[in-house]
Write a protein that holds these residues in place. Structure first.
Motif, PDB file in Angstrom:
ATOM      1  N   PHE B  22       0.851  -1.187   0.000  1.00 47.51           N
ATOM      2  CA  PHE B  22       0.000   0.000   0.000  1.00 47.51           C
ATOM      3  C   PHE B  22       0.883   1.232   0.000  1.00 47.51           C
ATOM      4  CE2 PHE B  22       0.472   1.589   4.387  1.00 47.51           C
ATOM      5  CZ  PHE B  22       1.128   0.522   4.980  1.00 47.51           C
ATOM      6  N   GLU B  23       0.241   2.375  -0.150  1.00 50.47           N
ATOM      7  CA  GLU B  23       0.994   3.610  -0.269  1.00 50.47           C
ATOM      8  C   GLU B  23       0.470   4.624   0.733  1.00 50.47           C
ATOM      9  OE1 GLU B  23       1.409   5.088  -4.456  1.00 50.47           O
ATOM     10  OE2 GLU B  23       0.961   6.989  -3.438  1.00 50.47           O
ATOM     11  N   PHE B  24       1.385   5.287   1.409  1.00 50.32           N
ATOM     12  CA  PHE B  24       0.966   6.332   2.338  1.00 50.32           C
ATOM     13  C   PHE B  24       1.840   7.560   2.119  1.00 50.32           C
ATOM     14  CE2 PHE B  24       1.001   8.427   6.581  1.00 50.32           C
ATOM     15  CZ  PHE B  24      -0.347   8.748   6.626  1.00 50.32           C
ATOM     16  N   ASN B  25       1.203   8.693   1.903  1.00 49.10           N
ATOM     17  CA  ASN B  25       1.924   9.938   1.599  1.00 49.10           C
ATOM     18  C   ASN B  25       3.014   9.718   0.541  1.00 49.10           C
ATOM     19  OD1 ASN B  25       0.388  11.590   3.227  1.00 49.10           O
ATOM     20  ND2 ASN B  25       1.679  11.261   5.031  1.00 49.10           N
ATOM     21  N   GLY B  26       2.652   8.927  -0.463  1.00 45.87           N
ATOM     22  CA  GLY B  26       3.548   8.768  -1.595  1.00 45.87           C
ATOM     23  C   GLY B  26       4.599   7.693  -1.446  1.00 45.87           C
ATOM     24  N   LYS B  27       4.673   7.044  -0.283  1.00 46.65           N
ATOM     25  CA  LYS B  27       5.685   6.006  -0.098  1.00 46.65           C
ATOM     26  C   LYS B  27       5.021   4.637  -0.006  1.00 46.65           C
ATOM     27  CE  LYS B  27       9.510   6.660   2.705  1.00 46.65           C
ATOM     28  NZ  LYS B  27      10.105   7.353   3.884  1.00 46.65           N
ATOM     29  N   ALA B  28       5.722   3.632  -0.515  1.00 43.02           N
ATOM     30  CA  ALA B  28       5.152   2.289  -0.513  1.00 43.02           C
ATOM     31  C   ALA B  28       5.541   1.524   0.749  1.00 43.02           C
ATOM     32  CB  ALA B  28       5.621   1.529  -1.748  1.00 43.02           C
ATOM     33  N   TYR B  29       4.633   0.740   1.253  1.00 42.82           N
ATOM     34  CA  TYR B  29       4.880  -0.105   2.434  1.00 42.82           C
ATOM     35  C   TYR B  29       4.180  -1.435   2.227  1.00 42.82           C
ATOM     36  CZ  TYR B  29       5.767   4.467   4.643  1.00 42.82           C
ATOM     37  OH  TYR B  29       6.229   5.708   4.944  1.00 42.82           O
ATOM     38  N   PHE B  30       4.535  -2.371   3.121  1.00 38.91           N
ATOM     39  CA  PHE B  30       3.831  -3.654   3.122  1.00 38.91           C
ATOM     40  C   PHE B  30       3.137  -3.888   4.457  1.00 38.91           C
ATOM     41  CE2 PHE B  30       6.663  -4.371  -0.405  1.00 38.91           C
ATOM     42  CZ  PHE B  30       5.847  -5.053  -1.287  1.00 38.91           C
ATOM     43  N   GLY B  31       1.981  -4.478   4.361  1.00 36.56           N
ATOM     44  CA  GLY B  31       1.288  -4.930   5.558  1.00 36.56           C
ATOM     45  C   GLY B  31       0.737  -6.307   5.288  1.00 36.56           C
ATOM     46  N   HIS B  32      -0.165  -6.767   6.155  1.00 38.14           N
ATOM     47  CA  HIS B  32      -0.732  -8.101   5.983  1.00 38.14           C
ATOM     48  C   HIS B  32      -2.237  -8.025   5.910  1.00 38.14           C
ATOM     49  CE1 HIS B  32       3.013 -10.197   6.602  1.00 38.14           C
ATOM     50  NE2 HIS B  32       3.250  -9.428   7.678  1.00 38.14           N
ATOM     51  N   GLU B  33      -2.781  -9.089   5.355  1.00 38.76           N
ATOM     52  CA  GLU B  33      -4.229  -9.196   5.377  1.00 38.76           C
ATOM     53  C   GLU B  33      -4.678  -9.232   6.838  1.00 38.76           C
ATOM     54  OE1 GLU B  33      -6.123 -10.835   2.436  1.00 38.76           O
ATOM     55  OE2 GLU B  33      -7.900 -11.496   3.519  1.00 38.76           O
ATOM     56  N   GLY B  34      -5.691  -8.425   7.133  1.00 37.56           N
ATOM     57  CA  GLY B  34      -6.148  -8.334   8.521  1.00 37.56           C
ATOM     58  C   GLY B  34      -5.676  -7.069   9.197  1.00 37.56           C
ATOM     59  N   ASP B  35      -4.709  -6.387   8.569  1.00 40.02           N
ATOM     60  CA  ASP B  35      -4.236  -5.120   9.120  1.00 40.02           C
ATOM     61  C   ASP B  35      -5.253  -4.012   8.866  1.00 40.02           C
ATOM     62  OD1 ASP B  35      -1.757  -5.016  10.438  1.00 40.02           O
ATOM     63  OD2 ASP B  35      -0.650  -5.366   8.555  1.00 40.02           O
ATOM     64  N   THR B  36      -5.165  -2.988   9.687  1.00 38.77           N
ATOM     65  CA  THR B  36      -5.762  -1.713   9.301  1.00 38.77           C
ATOM     66  C   THR B  36      -4.623  -0.854   8.778  1.00 38.77           C
ATOM     67  OG1 THR B  36      -5.414  -0.692  11.460  1.00 38.77           O
ATOM     68  CG2 THR B  36      -7.514  -1.852  11.112  1.00 38.77           C
ATOM     69  N   LEU B  37      -4.981   0.245   8.161  1.00 38.81           N
ATOM     70  CA  LEU B  37      -3.928   1.146   7.701  1.00 38.81           C
ATOM     71  C   LEU B  37      -3.076   1.565   8.891  1.00 38.81           C
ATOM     72  CD1 LEU B  37      -2.570   2.947   5.598  1.00 38.81           C
ATOM     73  CD2 LEU B  37      -4.351   4.658   5.995  1.00 38.81           C
ATOM     74  N   ALA B  38      -3.731   1.815  10.024  1.00 41.45           N
ATOM     75  CA  ALA B  38      -2.994   2.271  11.207  1.00 41.45           C
ATOM     76  C   ALA B  38      -2.030   1.203  11.689  1.00 41.45           C
ATOM     77  CB  ALA B  38      -3.977   2.651  12.302  1.00 41.45           C
ATOM     78  N   SER B  39      -2.498  -0.037  11.780  1.00 33.24           N
ATOM     79  CA  SER B  39      -1.611  -1.067  12.323  1.00 33.24           C
ATOM     80  C   SER B  39      -0.434  -1.302  11.380  1.00 33.24           C
ATOM     81  CB  SER B  39      -2.382  -2.365  12.583  1.00 33.24           C
ATOM     82  OG  SER B  39      -2.853  -2.934  11.381  1.00 33.24           O
ATOM     83  N   ALA B  40      -0.717  -1.206  10.071  1.00 35.54           N
ATOM     84  CA  ALA B  40       0.366  -1.411   9.115  1.00 35.54           C
ATOM     85  C   ALA B  40       1.385  -0.271   9.193  1.00 35.54           C
ATOM     86  CB  ALA B  40      -0.204  -1.529   7.700  1.00 35.54           C
ATOM     87  N   LEU B  41       0.905   0.954   9.365  1.00 31.93           N
ATOM     88  CA  LEU B  41       1.830   2.081   9.486  1.00 31.93           C
ATOM     89  C   LEU B  41       2.673   1.941  10.744  1.00 31.93           C
ATOM     90  CD1 LEU B  41      -0.434   5.082   8.373  1.00 31.93           C
ATOM     91  CD2 LEU B  41       1.568   4.165   7.163  1.00 31.93           C
ATOM     92  N   LEU B  42       2.023   1.592  11.832  1.00 32.62           N
ATOM     93  CA  LEU B  42       2.771   1.444  13.083  1.00 32.62           C
ATOM     94  C   LEU B  42       3.791   0.324  12.964  1.00 32.62           C
ATOM     95  CD1 LEU B  42      -0.155   1.958  15.616  1.00 32.62           C
ATOM     96  CD2 LEU B  42       1.741   3.545  15.180  1.00 32.62           C
ATOM     97  N   ALA B  43       3.374  -0.764  12.328  1.00 34.73           N
ATOM     98  CA  ALA B  43       4.300  -1.882  12.148  1.00 34.73           C
ATOM     99  C   ALA B  43       5.539  -1.435  11.380  1.00 34.73           C
ATOM    100  CB  ALA B  43       3.596  -3.024  11.412  1.00 34.73           C
ATOM    101  N   ASN B  44       5.323  -0.531  10.451  1.00 32.11           N
ATOM    102  CA  ASN B  44       6.433  -0.018   9.639  1.00 32.11           C
ATOM    103  C   ASN B  44       7.181   1.129  10.305  1.00 32.11           C
ATOM    104  OD1 ASN B  44       6.578  -1.352   6.841  1.00 32.11           O
ATOM    105  ND2 ASN B  44       4.386  -1.085   7.187  1.00 32.11           N
TER     106      ASN B  44
END
Ligand SMILES: Cc1cc2nc3c(=O)[nH]c(=O)nc-3n(C[C@H](O)[C@H](O)[C@H](O)COP(=O)(O)OP(=O)(O)OC[C@H]3O[C@@H](n4cnc5c(N)ncnc54)[C@H](O)[C@@H]3O)c2cc1C
Ligand SMILES: NC(=O)c1ccc[n+]([C@@H]2O[C@H](COP(=O)([O-])OP(=O)(O)OC[C@H]3O[C@@H](n4cnc5c(N)ncnc54)[C@H](O)[C@@H]3O)[C@@H](O)[C@H]2O)c1
Ligand SMILES: Cc1cc2nc3c(=O)[nH]c(=O)nc-3n(C[C@H](O)[C@H](O)[C@H](O)COP(=O)(O)O)c2cc1C
Ligand SMILES: [Zn+2]
Lengths: 168, 980, 94, 416
Positions: B22-44
């Motif tokens: 997924f992409e946040f503020n123009g940067k790409a990241y990875f998360g997992h199925e079951g994440d929310t955007l918030a949990s994925a951002l925090l994980a990163n």
């Protein structure tokens, strides 16, 4: 895509509006073999003819189209008998059937009526709201029969198409 | 693939095999199925995710669900929409989002300059300035700074919103342990049950914690319940669905966001249950201290949920700050996960801290508070102080705060039920219910799970009994005993200084100072504080902050929070798409529409269709090639005046009226006499409403003794029917009259003009249509063109007219036959524009033009229709009273404007001498008359009938137009033609 | 959206009905004074509390009926037929 | 009274805003006043202000059962306009708009009065005819309208993408009423209260009038409140939707009914619409506040009600019709909804009048009365002080009902 429900616009039926005294009404239709329904908002049936009790002193007689002439004669709708009035309304309605596994879903979208069996039994027939306008709803095997005033036919058809397929 | 640095190697309920980019503020990241955007951002390790509303302070994620006050994002691409809490967005492939309200980025935000001026921007600062020269000058730049995300894009992908009804016995809001339990018990009784939860998966607090049930993870218990519910066709489970409004008669508004039917994007449920159970849980509140908004400061419940549901610990050096014992659970769970909490800062004294601390190898600073957080774009330390004032600085990068729990009483309160303040919880709890509903679990203030579940079972058992269901047998799951909830309220930390930025409402940037200022200035009720400071008015509606606002008002005014009370809880619980409220009603069906059997033909002829009354679609006019609209109207009008025209009069309202008292009823309705009407004849009549104003006009035929066919104008037919039924059922219940609306049983084609009789003859009819045998206002049954028909000789045009009524099954055939038979006579179809011209030439009144809700028949020069024999007809008394004042009335007149052939706008006022002063009348209609070959008009004019021959001045803004007052009829005043 | 007790149909959704305002006293005789007439015509009951009002089952059976409804809680306390009795009504009633 | 200005704001910042004083004082309730005004809403507070400012009457108390400004003034959709139809109404509303224009300065309080125009989006010919009639009649009295075509409408309101040729009701034109404005509703109450209080008027919150008291000869004597009896020579009932609950205690019956009218706001978004958009054919109107939320209103619930929330069916109607013109808002979110209690007179025109009870005045029937607050207060103050109706409010007395001389503003445009 869409619900498993089939909407069919039906052809013409013979329809008569009956208003007045119950015993008079009962007499006027007795030769048809129909009896007045004993519960409000239900219908009785005989040979493809339905008699729906839809208002306090108000019934609606539905019959196959081919019986119209005969009914016109025998019911004498033009005779304004003092105790009961019968008016031909065959042209005034358009009928649709809503059938299929998910017919209930379509009705739940179209109408606020509580269509659970306990409230809307097998022989139910009532006026309610349908897509914002008034209309007649009857339970049928595998679905529902609904009738709306003819002038709304095109609109109701669009609505059905929309909710069944989800397009638009 | 890079490992997300703050994701634990195991644990959580995410699917670690499924990676989502997924992409946040123009940067790409990875998360997992079951994440929310918030949990994925925090994980990163993305902690700086937002800027604040007013001061543009750096902000991060604070919550884990709908309570999130801080991090709002805008979704990009397909389904773009703004202002979503990052905590409620499910991660999906291709998701792209950006922070709202900062530019160019949260890390470098130009408007962060506002922080420097914050001293000048206290609550309500704008009331005190920007007055000179005027507000409008400043407004655009202030507006630009305000608002959060941009509005959704105009491009909407094909998506279908749907609304539907649901009727059932028990509706349960909230799928936590208590809601699930209630659903299970209710479903076993045979009741029709609905259970909803706003999360994609049920479980509530069970998913956020490491609760064991029957010695196994609680997830097993949830799965078992779901399996059982799935098998029960009387149960509807809606996940990812918010119960957002509680209406009258137990009507719950629910928005379902991801229905299983692929063709439905969102579904709005109008769910009505005999009993509603609110198992909505509780929402944690934060604590008020300086810089309590720094990225890295989070609710303890959120940290717990990130740990347990998502396998994320959003920091390496956590500290817990609490005023109650619930956050200790987090310390235990972090410890079990291998992360040591640096310290627990507990504002409560040592002696009340009980078994919750057992087993924790952590320093506990009892009777301590955090005075300030350090760090700008991310937290790096906190200062703590003891009651005696000793302070100490502790390093940390994560601060989990718990200010206690507020039962989620939103829906309860929306149902108009009363809340009470509970001292033990220092919050508001359900008190007296106003509808058939119950609260269970944390929503009812039961913060101990075992006893909450126990009480839930007894509550649902009673409810099922009341609803007439037998209670099924049931065994409660076994829980590990936990200490009872304990809290000492802490509305803000001690020792705050003026100018300290301690936020009570994070989202709207409202500080403790702002509350103080509001109260000093006299805004001392909670409602005033809210409106002056905007606390609680954000997208989160103050879910974490409101009770702190109340507590602080109480503290400042030296009252109890219970005396302060809450602001009003209003729908929606959380924001919902407008689309899910409107559903399928859009586009062609946004309003009903009605067609006649001729509509299609009209459209094929290229008619310009108008919206007529009662939602009928009617042709306005039939354009002619190369001609203007006026040309088309002239052609049609000429045809009627000098040849023949035909129009589709089917929308006209028609009622079959019969019964013993029908004649008396007609007499009551109309102002004129009908008792001498002969069978087979019709009469024009006017009906008034009780105010003595014109309700409707139309022709009623007498078909037989006590049997009438009434016509009503298209737009007012429904109103007339309602009026008649009211009179019959309410005022004259013993009268025997039956009314059947037959509008749709009869269509009519009206042939009008000097050659109308010829056309009818050419069509072939069984009726003797000579004037002698079939006079004006008569009606005949017979056949026309071999179809059964009823012919009426009425005229709305002033020419000979035959209204041919047939059943709709014949209407199209009749119409085509008329066009065919009429061709040799030059017949043309006529639209409503032309009808208007024709009736103006004749001075026939029109509802909506001359009749504008202020006139009676005398004003229209129709005193003759007010029978002197009848004082009892509806509206008569009011007319008499109004006229007895002797006040001058506006009267119907004709006008010949000196406008050089140009039409005068309808509605133009007539003023004395044409001055720019109050009007003395107005132009009600104005047309080009094909018979007079000039512009003619109708109008209402003070004392008009006495002023015939006078010249008056019409005023269309700057333009004045002289006009000569005439009688209101310009064509065949004696009516010879229509009788011909 | 209320649930209204139609004396004929039973409990139905408000959207099927038309509200016609508070019940008026019966139409005055011809011999009342103008002032009394004006009062009857223009001055309605407008209490905080229970109000008797008229509804029309416009999209349903067409029945006009009266209910007593609280103007704040919207609770319906009496109706031509009470909600609980509705639906029990069977048989040819005339 | 502390003067409000950019300078005073900066000065006070130095002391962290610790030295601002109360907007209105909290004096003890006296036994008797010259004038009692019941209801600290917009109209009541404005009346108090103008009594003091224009007529020098300051021995006035405003009694408010709840918190000041918590009635309809806290819950309206802030539309100010003068585009009425009838000669009887127009001068009053034109006067009100002109008072509004100078009000921020008059009160030394920024009301964020924003003269942003209202655009009536027109979809049927009868509606077009009616609005043009308003245009021509309004012109006589100084209320303006001008017509714009559909292209210009779409240029001025780019978010309005619905109502195209294929839609159920295609837009046929639009009319701009340029005097229309929005204004910070709460601020109006606070600004008037601050000004009135400074001039010596007392405002008593949480003081509920239970009964009107009359002398033996029938004249008004005072009121009974939850805090005891308060006497007065003149009493004005200015309580909007609650009027009958007070007047009926003195046996005074009025031709009004109370209704629930609701409104709602969307989530805040960046500037999108800088005019008031009104759709009279569909029955919905909206504007965007300075904070960014869209403020949306529709029609009242037809059932009598003293309740401040929302009927789902009425609300749904407003949403559906809004989305017809703004289809992109399907993905915009509802943030909050609420309602108010308004009274509507038999002919839907307001009443500012003396009554059969000497010394008792009423101002009611204000179902679209936010815009009328300045002129309502101005003319009621005039009536109380002089005993004569102000000429712009003269048609609004109760006398008109004696001969059923209604002022019919029906077919009135949707925007309140
Ligand atoms: C949803 C909505 C939208 C609206 N939109 C607009 C709009 O766009 N434009 C417009 O011009 N108008 C609009 N209005 C109308 C406008 O808000 C009102 O007409 C106006 O506010 C009424 O006058 P007021 O401010 O004096 O009333 P209120 O603010 O209601 O004041 C009356 C006060 O009297 C008090 N009171 C009541 N009973 C007693 C008692 N017994 N004792 C003491 N005090 C009492 C009340 O508590 C209240 O504070 C809208 C109204 C609503 C509800
Ligand atoms: N740390 C603690 O000690 C702690 C904290 C919270 C809860 N608890 C315990 O856990 C138990 C919680 O059980 P519970 O079932 O009462 O609450 P819960 O919080 O587990 O579940 C409530 C559910 O309702 C949902 N919900 C709330 N409002 C909604 C709405 N409007 N629409 C749709 N869904 C909505 C929430 O998303 C949540 O999933 C309580 O008894 C309490 O003792 C303990
Ligand atoms: C013009 C206007 C704008 C509003 N904007 C907001 C808003 O942005 N956020 C919010 O929570 N409420 C907003 N409200 C609603 C108020 O919170 C509140 O609901 C309203 O004043 C009625 O009061 P009540 O809900 O307490 O009864 C607004 C109200 C009005 C009249
Ligand atoms: Zn009914």
């Amino acid at each position: 895509m869409g619900y498993q429900a089939t909407i069919k616009k039906l052809g013409f039926s013979a329809i008569f509006d009956i208003k007045g005294d119950a015993s008079a009404a009962s007499k006027r239709i007795s030769h048809l073999g129909l009896v007045l329904p004993s519960e409000v908002n239900t219908a009785t049936e005989k040979d493809g003819q339905y008699l729906c009790w839809v208002g306090e002193n108000h019934w609606l007689l539905l019959a196959p189209a081919e019986k119209e002439n005969q009914l016109l004669e025998t019911l004498a709708p033009h005779d304004p008998a003092m105790d009961c009035r019968i008016v031909l309304l065959s042209d005034a309605y358009t009928f649709f059937t809503v059938t299929g596994n998910q017919a209930d879903e379509i009705l739940a979208i179209a109408s606020p009526l509580d269509i659970r069996l306990i409230n809307f039994p097998k022989n139910a027939a009532t006026y309610s709201e349908l897509f914002g306008i008034g209309g007649l709803i009857m339970r049928r095997r595998n679905g529902y029969l609904i009738a709306v005033e003819r002038s709304y036919t095109d609109m109701i058809a669009i609505y059905f198409e929309k909710v069944v397929t989800g397009k638009g | 693939m890079i490992k997300a640095p703050f994701r634990l190697p195991s644990g959580g309920m995410i699917d670690r095999r499924k990676h989502i980019e997924f992409e946040f503020n123009g940067k790409a990241y990875f998360g997992h199925e079951g994440d929310t955007l918030a949990s994925a951002l925090l994980a990163n390790g993305v902690f700086l995710t937002a800027r604040s509303f007013k001061y543009h302070r750096p902000r991060g994620i604070m919550g884990a669900g709908v309570e999130e006050p801080s991090c709002l994002v805008e979704l990009l691409g397909e389904n773009a929409a703004g202002n979503h809490p990052a905590t409620t967005i499910r991660l999906r492939p291709g998701l792209a989002a950006k922070s709202v309200n900062c530019w160019p980025s949260p890390n470098f935000d130009l408007l962060s300059i506002n922080q420097l001026f914050s001293r000048f921007l206290p609550a309500g600062f704008y009331y005190k300035t920007f007055m000179w020269p005027n507000w409008h000058l400043f407004e655009p730049s202030i507006r630009q700074a305000a608002g959060l995300a941009a509005a959704p894009d105009e491009q909407i992908p094909a998506q279908h919103y749907e609304t539907r009804y649901w009727h059932g016995d028990v509706l349960i809001v909230g799928g936590g342990p208590c809601g699930l339990l209630a659903a299970l018990v209710a479903s076993r009784s045979g009741a029709r049950v609905m259970i909803i939860d706003e999360n994609p998966h049920p479980g509530g607090y069970l998913r956020a914690s490491q609760t064991m049930m029957n010695g196994k993870p609680a997830l097993d218990w949830i799965t078992a319940i779901r399996t059982e519910l799935d098998a029960n066709s009387e149960v509807t489970q809606l996940w990812d669905s918010t119960g957002w409004g509680y209406r009258e008669n137990n009507l719950l508004m629910v928005t379902e966001r991801n229905p299983s039917e692929a063709h439905v994007f969102q579904r709005g449920w109008k769910a009505r249950a005999r009993h509603v159970i609110l198992a909505t849980g509780a929402i944690e509140r934060n604590l008020v201290f300086t810089n309590n908004d720094r990225p890295g400061i989070m609710l303890a419940s959120a940290v717990q949920r990130y740990l347990n549901e998502f396998g994320v610990i959003p920091g390496r050096l956590p500290i817990i700050f609490t005023n109650n014992n619930s956050a200790y659970q987090l310390a235990h769970e972090l410890q079990a996960a291998g992360t040591k909490v640096t310290a627990i800062v507990d504002s409560r004294p040592t002696d009340v801290i009980g078994s919750e601390k057992n087993g924790l190898e952590i320093p506990i600073y009892a009777a301590h508070q955090i005075s300030t957080a350090h760090g700008g774009k991310h937290l790096h330390a906190v200062s703590i102080h003891a009651k005696d004032g000793v302070t100490k600085k502790l390093d940390c990068d994560l601060l989990a705060v718990s200010g206690g729990w507020n039962p989620a009483v939103h829906l309860f309160s929306q149902s108009r039920s009363d809340l009470a303040y509970d001292e033990g919880l220092a919050s508001f709890v359900p008190d007296k219910q106003a509808q058939k509903l119950s609260c269970v679990g944390a929503a009812a203030g039961m913060m101990n799970m075992a006893s909450a579940m126990d009480k839930t079972v007894s509550a649902i058992t009673t409810i099922l009994g009341e609803l007439g269901f037998e209670s099924p047998t049931f065994t409660l799951p076994e829980l590990v005993p936990s200490p009872n909830y304990h809290l000492y309220p802490l509305w803000h930390v001690d020792g705050m200084k003026p100018g300290d930025k301690a936020f009570v409402d994070i989202q709207n940037d409202v500080t403790l100072d702002d509350i103080g200022l509001a109260m000093r200035e006299g805004f001392d009720t909670v409602e005033h504080v809210k409106r002056y400071t905007t606390a609680g008015m954000g997208i989160d509606q103050g879910k974490v902050g409101n009770v702190n606002v109340i507590g602080n008002i109480a503290k400042i005014s030296k009252k109890q929070p219970g005396d302060i009370g809450t602001t009003t809880f209003r729908a929606p619980f959380t924001p919902v798409d407008f689309g899910s409220i409107a559903g399928q009603r859009n586009g062609a069906t946004v309003l009903p529409f009605r067609h006649t059997p001729i509509t299609q033909w009209n459209k094929e002829q290229g008619a310009i269709m108008y919206e007529a009354g009662a939602r009928w679609q009617r042709p306005g006019y039939f354009p002619i090639v190369g001609g203007s609209m006026q040309d088309a109207i002239n052609t049609e009008a000429n045809a009627v005046r000098f040849g023949v025209g035909v129009y589709d009069g089917s929308p006209l309202g028609k009622f079959d009226i019969s019964g013993r008292d029908a004649a008396a009823f007609i007499d009551l309705l109309y102002t004129n006499d009908f008792n001498d009407l002969e069978i087979g004849m019709g009469r024009y009549g006017i009906m008034l409403n009780d105010d003595g104003m014109i309700l409707d006009d139309g022709v009623t035929f007498k078909l037989a003794e006590n049997h009438y066919l009434m016509s009503a104008s298209t737009g007012f037919a429904d109103l007339v029917f309602r009026h008649m039924e009211y009179l019959l059922q309410v005022e004259c219940p013993n009268w025997q009259v039956w009314i059947t609306p037959v509008t749709s049983q009869w269509c009519n084609a009206t042939i009008c003009g000097p050659k109308a009789r010829d056309v009818l003859a050419a069509l072939g009819t069984s009726v003797d249509i000579s004037n002698k045998a079939f006079p004006f206002m008569a009606m005949r049954d017979g056949s026309v063109a071999d179809m059964p028909a009823r012919i009426c000789r009425v005229s709305f045009t002033g020419e000979v007219s035959f209204e041919i009524n047939v059943w709709p099954r014949h209407a199209e055939a009749l119409w085509l036959r008329i066009m065919e038979a009429g061709t040799p006579f030059g017949i043309v179809p006529v639209g409503s524009e032309t009808s208007h011209v024709l009736r103006v030439e004749k001075g026939f009144l029109s509802l909506g033009h001359e009749v504008d809700g202020t006139v009676d028949p005398f004003d229209l020069g129709m005193g003759w229709i007010m029978s002197s024999k009848k004082s009892h007809s509806i509206g008569r008394r009011s007319v008499d009273i109004r006229r007895s004042s002797g006040k001058q009335r506006r009267e119907l007149i004709g006008l010949i404007p000196e406008s050089g052939g140009e039409l005068v706008p309808e509605g133009a006022p007539i003023t004395p001498n044409g001055d720019r002063i109050a009007s003395e009348g107005f132009v009600s209609a104005c047309v080009w008359s094909v018979v007079n070959k000039q512009v003619i008009a109708l109008g209402l004019l003070i004392n008009g009938r006495a002023r015939i021959g006078e010249t008056v001045i019409i005023r269309d803004q700057e333009r004045t137009i002289k006009a000569i007052v005439t009688k209101p009829c310009f064509h065949d005043p004696m009516g010879h033609r229509l009788r011909g | 959206m209320l649930i209204l007790p139609c004396p004929f149909c039973g409990q139905r959704d408000e959207s099927e009905f038309v509200n016609a305002g508070p019940t008026k006293p019966s139409r005055p005789d011809a011999n009342v004074s103008d002032a009394e007439w004006v009062d009857w015509l223009t001055v309605p009951e407008n209490p905080i509390g229970y109000i008797e009002e008229k509804w029309w089952h416009a999209k349903g059976c067409g029945k006009w009926f009266t209910i007593k409804r609280h103007t704040v809680t919207h609770e319906i306390v009496t109706a031509d037929v009470m909600p609980d009795d509705v639906g029990k009504r069977t048989g040819e009633t005339t | 009274m502390a003067k409000f200005s950019a300078f005073s704001l900066a000065w006070n910042a130095l002391s962290h805003h610790r030295n601002w004083t109360r907007y209105w004082q909290n004096p003890p309730l006296a036994k008797k006043y010259e004038v009692l005004i019941i209801g600290a809403g917009g109209h009541g507070l404005a009346t108090a202000h103008y009594l003091a400012k224009n007529h020098g009457i300051t021995d006035t108390a405003v009694l408010e059962k709840g918190w000041l400004g918590g009635g309809n003034i806290a819950r309206n959709t802030v539309t100010v306009r003068s585009n009425y139809l009838r000669d009887e109404s127009l001068p009053f509303f034109v006067k009100s708009v002109s008072l509004f224009e100078g009000l921020s300065k008059d009160l030394n309080f920024n009301l964020m009065y924003s003269n942003r125009s209202m655009i009536d989006v027109i979809q049927t010919y009868p509606k077009m005819r009616e609005i043009r009639r308003r245009m021509m009649n309004g012109y006589l009295h100084g209320s303006s309208y001008s017509s714009i075509d559909v292209a210009e409408l779409r240029r001025r309101v780019p978010a309005l993408t619905g109502g195209g040729p294929e839609s159920r009701l295609p837009i046929i034109g639009a009319m701009v009423h340029k005097e229309a404005a929005t204004c910070r509703h709460d601020g109006v109450a606070w600004g008037y209260a601050r000004s009135a209080s400074t001039r010596g008027v007392e405002i008593h919150q949480h003081t509920e009038v239970k009964n009107l008291l009359r002398d033996k000869d029938g004249t008004i004597k005072g009121v009974e409140t939850n805090r005891g009896t308060v006497l007065a020579n003149k009493v004005a009932v200015v309580v909007s939707g609650h009027t009958t609950t007070i007047t009926e205690t003195a046996g005074l019956r009025l031709p009004i009914k109370s209704f629930n009218l609701a409104a709602f706001v969307s989530e805040p978004v960046k500037p999108l619409i800088d005019v008031i958009v009104n759709c009279p054919d569909l029955g919905v109107y909206l504007n965007q506040s300075d904070k960014g939320e869209l403020v949306i209103g529709g029609a009242p619930d037809p059932g009598q009600s003293f309740r401040r929330d929302v009927k789902q069916n009425v609300f749904e109607e407003a949403v559906v019709t809004m989305l017809e013109l703004f289809p992109a808002f399907r993905r915009l979110k509802l943030l909050r909804q609420w309602g108010g209690v308004l009274d509507i007179a038999h002919d839907a025109t307001p009443i500012i009048s003396a009554t059969d009870i000497p010394g008792l005045f009423v101002s009611c029937g204000w179902w679209g009365g936010f815009k009328a607050v300045p002129a309502g207060g101005y003319t009621l103050a005039h009536l109380i002080a002089t005993g004569q109706p102000h000429n712009v409010a003269a048609p609004f007395t109760l006398d008109r009902f004696h001969h059923l001389d209604f002022i019919v503003e029906s077919g009135t445009t949707t925007a309140r």
